[in-house]
Scaffold this motif. Structure first.
Motif, PDB file in Angstrom:
ATOM      1  N   HIS A  33       0.850  -1.200   0.000  1.00 34.19           N
ATOM      2  CA  HIS A  33       0.000   0.000   0.000  1.00 34.19           C
ATOM      3  C   HIS A  33       0.879   1.241   0.000  1.00 34.19           C
ATOM      4  O   HIS A  33       1.013   1.942   1.013  1.00 34.19           O
ATOM      5  CB  HIS A  33      -0.912   0.001   1.228  1.00 34.19           C
ATOM      6  N   PRO A  34       1.521   1.562  -1.120  1.00 35.24           N
ATOM      7  CA  PRO A  34       2.451   2.708  -1.144  1.00 35.24           C
ATOM      8  C   PRO A  34       1.767   4.063  -0.984  1.00 35.24           C
ATOM      9  O   PRO A  34       2.413   5.035  -0.601  1.00 35.24           O
ATOM     10  CB  PRO A  34       3.125   2.574  -2.508  1.00 35.24           C
ATOM     11  N   PHE A  35       0.464   4.155  -1.287  1.00 36.42           N
ATOM     12  CA  PHE A  35      -0.241   5.447  -1.214  1.00 36.42           C
ATOM     13  C   PHE A  35      -1.144   5.526   0.019  1.00 36.42           C
ATOM     14  O   PHE A  35      -2.101   6.297   0.052  1.00 36.42           O
ATOM     15  CB  PHE A  35      -1.070   5.663  -2.479  1.00 36.42           C
ATOM     16  N   GLU A  36      -0.849   4.739   1.039  1.00 31.59           N
ATOM     17  CA  GLU A  36      -1.711   4.706   2.220  1.00 31.59           C
ATOM     18  C   GLU A  36      -1.712   6.045   2.949  1.00 31.59           C
ATOM     19  O   GLU A  36      -2.760   6.544   3.368  1.00 31.59           O
ATOM     20  CB  GLU A  36      -1.249   3.602   3.169  1.00 31.59           C
ATOM     21  N   VAL A  37      -0.550   6.680   3.105  1.00 27.99           N
ATOM     22  CA  VAL A  37      -0.470   7.959   3.808  1.00 27.99           C
ATOM     23  C   VAL A  37      -1.240   9.039   3.056  1.00 27.99           C
ATOM     24  O   VAL A  37      -1.953   9.856   3.660  1.00 27.99           O
ATOM     25  CB  VAL A  37       1.003   8.374   4.002  1.00 27.99           C
ATOM     26  N   ALA A  38      -1.106   9.043   1.736  1.00 28.05           N
ATOM     27  CA  ALA A  38      -1.839  10.043   0.938  1.00 28.05           C
ATOM     28  C   ALA A  38      -3.346   9.849   1.083  1.00 28.05           C
ATOM     29  O   ALA A  38      -4.102  10.823   1.212  1.00 28.05           O
ATOM     30  CB  ALA A  38      -1.425   9.935  -0.528  1.00 28.05           C
ATOM     31  N   ARG A  39      -3.802   8.591   1.069  1.00 27.61           N
ATOM     32  CA  ARG A  39      -5.233   8.334   1.247  1.00 27.61           C
ATOM     33  C   ARG A  39      -5.697   8.748   2.635  1.00 27.61           C
ATOM     34  O   ARG A  39      -6.770   9.356   2.784  1.00 27.61           O
ATOM     35  CB  ARG A  39      -5.519   6.850   1.008  1.00 27.61           C
ATOM     36  N   GLU A  40      -4.909   8.439   3.640  1.00 26.07           N
ATOM     37  CA  GLU A  40      -5.298   8.813   5.002  1.00 26.07           C
ATOM     38  C   GLU A  40      -5.314  10.326   5.185  1.00 26.07           C
ATOM     39  O   GLU A  40      -6.165  10.860   5.895  1.00 26.07           O
ATOM     40  CB  GLU A  40      -4.338   8.173   6.010  1.00 26.07           C
ATOM     41  N   TYR A  41      -4.380  11.021   4.543  1.00 22.91           N
ATOM     42  CA  TYR A  41      -4.385  12.482   4.637  1.00 22.91           C
ATOM     43  C   TYR A  41      -5.670  13.047   4.016  1.00 22.91           C
ATOM     44  O   TYR A  41      -6.306  13.957   4.579  1.00 22.91           O
ATOM     45  CB  TYR A  41      -3.163  13.057   3.933  1.00 22.91           C
ATOM     46  N   THR A  42      -6.070  12.521   2.874  1.00 17.75           N
ATOM     47  CA  THR A  42      -7.311  12.983   2.233  1.00 17.75           C
ATOM     48  C   THR A  42      -8.515  12.697   3.123  1.00 17.75           C
ATOM     49  O   THR A  42      -9.417  13.533   3.261  1.00 17.75           O
ATOM     50  CB  THR A  42      -7.482  12.299   0.867  1.00 17.75           C
ATOM     51  N   ARG A  43      -8.533  11.513   3.737  1.00 16.58           N
ATOM     52  CA  ARG A  43      -9.640  11.189   4.627  1.00 16.58           C
ATOM     53  C   ARG A  43      -9.653  12.108   5.850  1.00 16.58           C
ATOM     54  O   ARG A  43     -10.725  12.538   6.306  1.00 16.58           O
ATOM     55  CB  ARG A  43      -9.529   9.734   5.077  1.00 16.58           C
ATOM     56  N   ALA A  44      -8.469  12.404   6.398  1.00 18.51           N
ATOM     57  CA  ALA A  44      -8.403  13.312   7.538  1.00 18.51           C
ATOM     58  C   ALA A  44      -8.869  14.707   7.167  1.00 18.51           C
ATOM     59  O   ALA A  44      -9.576  15.370   7.948  1.00 18.51           O
ATOM     60  CB  ALA A  44      -6.969  13.360   8.079  1.00 18.51           C
ATOM     61  N   LEU A  45      -8.499  15.164   5.980  1.00 20.82           N
ATOM     62  CA  LEU A  45      -8.938  16.484   5.509  1.00 20.82           C
ATOM     63  C   LEU A  45     -10.446  16.524   5.358  1.00 20.82           C
ATOM     64  O   LEU A  45     -11.119  17.471   5.797  1.00 20.82           O
ATOM     65  CB  LEU A  45      -8.251  16.801   4.178  1.00 20.82           C
ATOM     66  N   ASN A  46     -11.024  15.469   4.769  1.00 23.77           N
ATOM     67  CA  ASN A  46     -12.484  15.417   4.609  1.00 23.77           C
ATOM     68  C   ASN A  46     -13.185  15.324   5.959  1.00 23.77           C
ATOM     69  O   ASN A  46     -14.236  15.951   6.170  1.00 23.77           O
ATOM     70  CB  ASN A  46     -12.868  14.222   3.735  1.00 23.77           C
TER      71      ASN A  46
END
Length: 419
Positions: A33-46
């Motif tokens: 899951h190389p993009f896990e941090v990017a996905r979590e950042y987007t979820r945190a922003l939302n």
């Protein structure tokens, strides 16, 4: 000879009923899951945006008083019962569940200066401008009975506050002096006097702290016996440890006018303050700035504030004869939550904590809409504070080394400590 056997447990992938969700296996290896941090950042922003979007703290307004609400008290045994006293001597008992007044008493002539409930919840005490202390039954009188106090004590001076012991039939009043009373006696057991100023709040402590300006009230932390917070006329609140009164533990600065009342949450981690600037603020105990500010267009100078015993709601009474009910957590959803809602809420909360220092998320989480008057006063005070800091730096720069000492912010407001 080596034999490899595949083993599968049906409990891992077979649904118990047709209504259950399909179970999907997931590999938590971060390499996959190389993009896990990017996905979590987007979820945190939302999640942060949705929290501010659904932040609607105001619940209800309790109308009925004919003059400004001057004091309030909580029922020690019932979460849905709260008492309020007005400037015309009227006392009302409210049912928060029905959001209506269940009893009205004309208790005093003039202001109701203070009120408190007995530890068992069977009666309550009031003090007013007519120099009397009155004890009333919590229950309404029977049909045909007159509304009369259980006991009435006539004092020599006006009482400005009252508080009851948590476990014993003893209460304290303040005014020209501090009096300790037994419920069965009409004269005080003990009287304490010092100085010539009237006393606005009752606390027992062998050490006196002198601040720059008058302290309107103070409140003890219910979880830490040595910690209390004082609401001051200089727009600030000061949290003290009674064992080390030379300097406050924390100075809470956000109000732009005198702070009139303060009350702790049952957890002891936060407190709410009421101010003359027509707003109430929620402060974490260990932070110098508020995490939330509540205001409405019609709300005037807020005189009294209480945090309910279930840690979910805040009550405030103001000049325009209203008691308002607020949520302690502005974006909290009321009612019963499904397990999936709880899981999603906890997940979003952890994501927001993980990315709380990212600039965009921090900006959205901290932004609050303020009335123009408060916004302009904050801006003006910031300019004045910066000017004082710049003046102090210039004095230190052009003076003999050591002649202008560096005074911490926490000690600037303490005039003296008298033992």
């Amino acid at each position: 000879m080596r034999v490899k056997v595949l083993s599968r447990n049906p409990d891992d992938y077979v649904r118990e009923t047709k209504l259950d969700l399909q179970r999907v296996p997931r590999n938590y290896d971060p390499a996959l899951h190389p993009f896990e941090v990017a996905r979590e950042y987007t979820r945190a922003l939302n999640a942060t945006k949705l929290e501010r979007l659904f932040a609607k703290p105001f619940l209800s307004s309790l109308d009925g008083h004919r003059d400004g609400v001057n004091c309030m008290a909580k029922h020690p045994k019932s979460l849905s019962t709260v008492l309020s006293g007005a400037c015309d001597g009227e006392v009302k008992i409210w049912n928060l569940t029905k959001r209506q007044c269940i009893r009205t008493i004309q208790a005093h002539e003039g202001f109701v200066r203070g009120m408190c409930a007995r530890f068992c919840g069977t009666s309550f005490f009031t003090v007013g401008d007519d120099k009397t202390v009155k004890q009333w039954k919590m229950e309404s009188p029977e049909y045909g009975e007159e509304e009369e106090p259980i006991h009435t004590i006539l004092g020599k001076t006006v009482y400005t506050g009252i508080d009851h012991h948590w476990k014993e039939p003893v209460f304290a009043t303040c005014g020209h002096q501090v009096d300790i009373w037994d419920e069965q006696r009409t004269s005080p057991k003990c009287s304490l006097t010092w100085g010539f100023d009237s006393i606005s709040s009752v606390k027992f402590n062998p050490i006196e702290v002198i601040l720059n300006m008058r302290t309107n009230t103070l409140c003890w932390n219910p979880m830490e016996a040595f910690i209390f917070t004082a609401a001051n006329e200089d727009y600030n609140l000061y949290t003290f440890d009674m064992r080390f009164l030379e300097s406050p533990v924390m100075v809470h600065m956000d109000h732009v006018s005198a702070v009139l009342d303060v009350d702790y949450s049952p957890t002891g981690k936060e407190f709410v303050s009421a101010s003359f600037d027509k707003s109430i603020r929620i402060f974490p105990v260990d932070k110098g700035h508020s995490r939330e500010v509540y205001h409405t267009k019609r709300m005037q100078h807020v005189i009294t504030v209480k945090w309910t015993s279930d840690n979910k709601y805040i009550l405030c009474g103001s000049d325009e004869m209203n008691i308002r009910l607020w949520k302690a957590n502005a974006s909290e959803k009321l009612g019963v939550l499904a397990p999936r809602e709880k899981a999603a809420m906890n997940y979003n909360q952890k994501l927001k904590e993980k990315f709380q220092f990212h600039p965009q998320i921090r900006r959205i989480a901290q932004h609050r809409h303020l009335p123009k008057s408060i916004y302009c006063q904050i801006k003006e005070q910031r300019i004045m504070r910066e000017a004082r800091r710049r003046k102090e730096l210039n004095r230190r720069k052009h003076s003999k080394p050591g002649s202008v000492p560096l005074v911490p912010e926490r000690k600037k407001h303490i005039v003296a400590v008298v033992k």
